[in-house]
Write an enzyme that holds these catalytic residues in place. Sequence first.
Site, PDB file in Angstrom:
ATOM      1  N   ILE A 167       0.749  -1.091   0.001  1.00  7.64           N
ATOM      2  CA  ILE A 167       0.163   0.021   0.048  1.00  7.64           C
ATOM      3  C   ILE A 167       0.906   1.290  -0.176  1.00  7.64           C
ATOM      4  O   ILE A 167       0.648   2.246  -0.709  1.00  7.64           O
ATOM      5  CB  ILE A 167      -0.878  -0.105   1.034  1.00  7.64           C
ATOM      6  CG1 ILE A 167      -2.052  -1.091   1.052  1.00  7.64           C
ATOM      7  CG2 ILE A 167      -1.688   1.057   1.330  1.00  7.64           C
ATOM      8  CD1 ILE A 167      -2.800  -1.537   2.336  1.00  7.64           C
ATOM      9  N   ASP A 186      11.435   3.539   6.104  1.00  5.00           N
ATOM     10  CA  ASP A 186      11.289   1.868   6.205  1.00  5.00           C
ATOM     11  C   ASP A 186      12.702   1.341   6.588  1.00  5.00           C
ATOM     12  O   ASP A 186      13.532   1.393   5.534  1.00  5.00           O
ATOM     13  CB  ASP A 186      10.710   1.326   4.937  1.00  5.00           C
ATOM     14  CG  ASP A 186      10.150   0.042   4.989  1.00  5.00           C
ATOM     15  OD1 ASP A 186      11.201  -0.881   5.518  1.00  5.00           O
ATOM     16  OD2 ASP A 186       9.006  -0.379   4.664  1.00  5.00           O
ATOM     17  N   ARG A 247      -3.183  -0.250  10.806  1.00  2.00           N
ATOM     18  CA  ARG A 247      -3.544  -0.795  11.985  1.00  2.00           C
ATOM     19  C   ARG A 247      -3.775   0.379  13.222  1.00  2.00           C
ATOM     20  O   ARG A 247      -2.648   0.964  13.256  1.00  2.00           O
ATOM     21  CB  ARG A 247      -2.874  -2.007  12.486  1.00  2.00           C
ATOM     22  CG  ARG A 247      -3.192  -3.292  11.457  1.00  2.00           C
ATOM     23  CD  ARG A 247      -4.510  -3.704  11.426  1.00  2.00           C
ATOM     24  NE  ARG A 247      -4.810  -4.851  10.639  1.00  2.00           N
ATOM     25  CZ  ARG A 247      -4.993  -4.979   9.471  1.00  2.00           C
ATOM     26  NH1 ARG A 247      -5.124  -3.770   8.575  1.00  2.00           N
ATOM     27  NH2 ARG A 247      -5.226  -5.922   8.617  1.00  2.00           N
ATOM     28  N   ASP A 270      -8.735   5.639   9.895  1.00  2.00           N
ATOM     29  CA  ASP A 270      -9.513   4.562   9.109  1.00  2.00           C
ATOM     30  C   ASP A 270      -9.509   3.430  10.219  1.00  2.00           C
ATOM     31  O   ASP A 270     -10.503   2.473  10.047  1.00  2.00           O
ATOM     32  CB  ASP A 270      -9.420   4.182   7.693  1.00  2.00           C
ATOM     33  CG  ASP A 270     -10.432   3.198   7.265  1.00  2.00           C
ATOM     34  OD1 ASP A 270     -11.750   3.507   7.128  1.00  2.00           O
ATOM     35  OD2 ASP A 270     -10.013   2.280   6.885  1.00  2.00           O
ATOM     36  N   GLU A 275     -10.683  -1.193  17.668  1.00  2.00           N
ATOM     37  CA  GLU A 275     -11.087  -0.567  16.421  1.00  2.00           C
ATOM     38  C   GLU A 275     -12.473   0.144  16.347  1.00  2.00           C
ATOM     39  O   GLU A 275     -12.777   0.891  15.436  1.00  2.00           O
ATOM     40  CB  GLU A 275     -11.378  -2.282  15.559  1.00  2.00           C
ATOM     41  CG  GLU A 275     -11.669  -1.841  14.055  1.00  2.00           C
ATOM     42  CD  GLU A 275     -11.463  -3.167  13.078  1.00  2.00           C
ATOM     43  OE1 GLU A 275     -12.425  -3.287  12.340  1.00  2.00           O
ATOM     44  OE2 GLU A 275     -10.649  -3.982  13.588  1.00  2.00           O
ATOM     45  N   HIS A 294     -13.218   1.513   9.146  1.00  2.00           N
ATOM     46  CA  HIS A 294     -12.404   0.562   8.409  1.00  2.00           C
ATOM     47  C   HIS A 294     -12.875   0.364   7.190  1.00  2.00           C
ATOM     48  O   HIS A 294     -13.062  -0.868   6.829  1.00  2.00           O
ATOM     49  CB  HIS A 294     -12.142  -0.544   9.521  1.00  2.00           C
ATOM     50  CG  HIS A 294     -10.951  -1.283   9.063  1.00  2.00           C
ATOM     51  ND1 HIS A 294     -10.575  -2.404  10.026  1.00  2.00           N
ATOM     52  CD2 HIS A 294      -9.934  -1.155   8.215  1.00  2.00           C
ATOM     53  CE1 HIS A 294      -9.275  -2.700   9.470  1.00  2.00           C
ATOM     54  NE2 HIS A 294      -9.152  -2.197   8.260  1.00  2.00           N
TER      55      HIS A 294
END
Length: 336
Positions: A167, A186, A247, A270, A275, A294
């Site tokens: 993504i 990263d 997440r 999102d 959650e 989500h």
Amino acid sequence: MRPALLLAMGPGIAERLLGPSQRARLARLARTDDRLVAHDLAAPEPAVAAALATAEVLLTCWGAPPLTARVLAAAPRLRAVVHAAGSVKGHVTDACWDRGVVVSSAAAANARPVAEYTLAAILFANKRVLPAAHRYRTLRTRHDWLRELDGAGNHDRTVGIVGASRIGRRVIELLRPFALRVVLHDPFVTAQEAARWGVRKVALAELCAGSDVVSVHAPEVPATRHLIGARELALMPDGATLVNTSRGSLVDGAALLAELSSGRLGAVLDVTEPELPPADSPLYDLPNVLLTPHIAGSLGTELHRMADHALDELERYAAGRPFADPVRREGLDHSA
């Protein structure tokens, strides 16, 4: 070869995942009853137990039951799991890898709508669409928007991408047509790789301190829990926006809420931790927060794209060819 196949996923998913064209193609590729969907493999109903005993392939999606050693013992012919969604961590267990079951994922197909959602979030954030819409709804009169939104816009701004996942890389691609600087953090990517993608690799602290929008795309693994914490949030410039479509656990929720409540930062979320935020969470009402349930991933017609991807993989398997998008045990420590 038309392998025996069993569908295994959460209630109501198969009906949305498989449209008429996908069902027709599935029937050509495999021996299966597409009306029979396993929701529970630990204590299956008789029809599911019989299908599991002969299945060579499981077609799975969200809500797939865990493939434990006990389940695999009841599936002696199982050789492959084709997952019509992203992460397989919820149902592919060590017992699968120990047996040598081959696994495929439609993560590439699911990455596309998440990246598209993220692109929209980034462009709206730099344009300050959310606070402007809130103010417009409150004022309901003419106003000097040029003055209030001085400094907004998508020209000559910096976007920080945290995580070069499928993504994250897709977001980088989608940002190329815009007059934006893109930096990347990263630890598994070299500066040379980042340069080939047209971005600059930086440390996380530099990314947070220099970005107008910080977008999180790292996997959920122990090392990334609260990757964006109080220190990282404090480094972000006043008026910057955090976008999280990864997440909820990757962001320290308490630290983020403190920054959002002060009005210093904005957010497009999102995913959260938990959650489903409590009903009294300020996230629902803060004017500088866009909170969605989500939905960045595949939904509606986008589910059929994931199904088509999975059926492409099933066709390769039936023809004796390797998967195009295999999942390997050794890669799970730093992937979703």
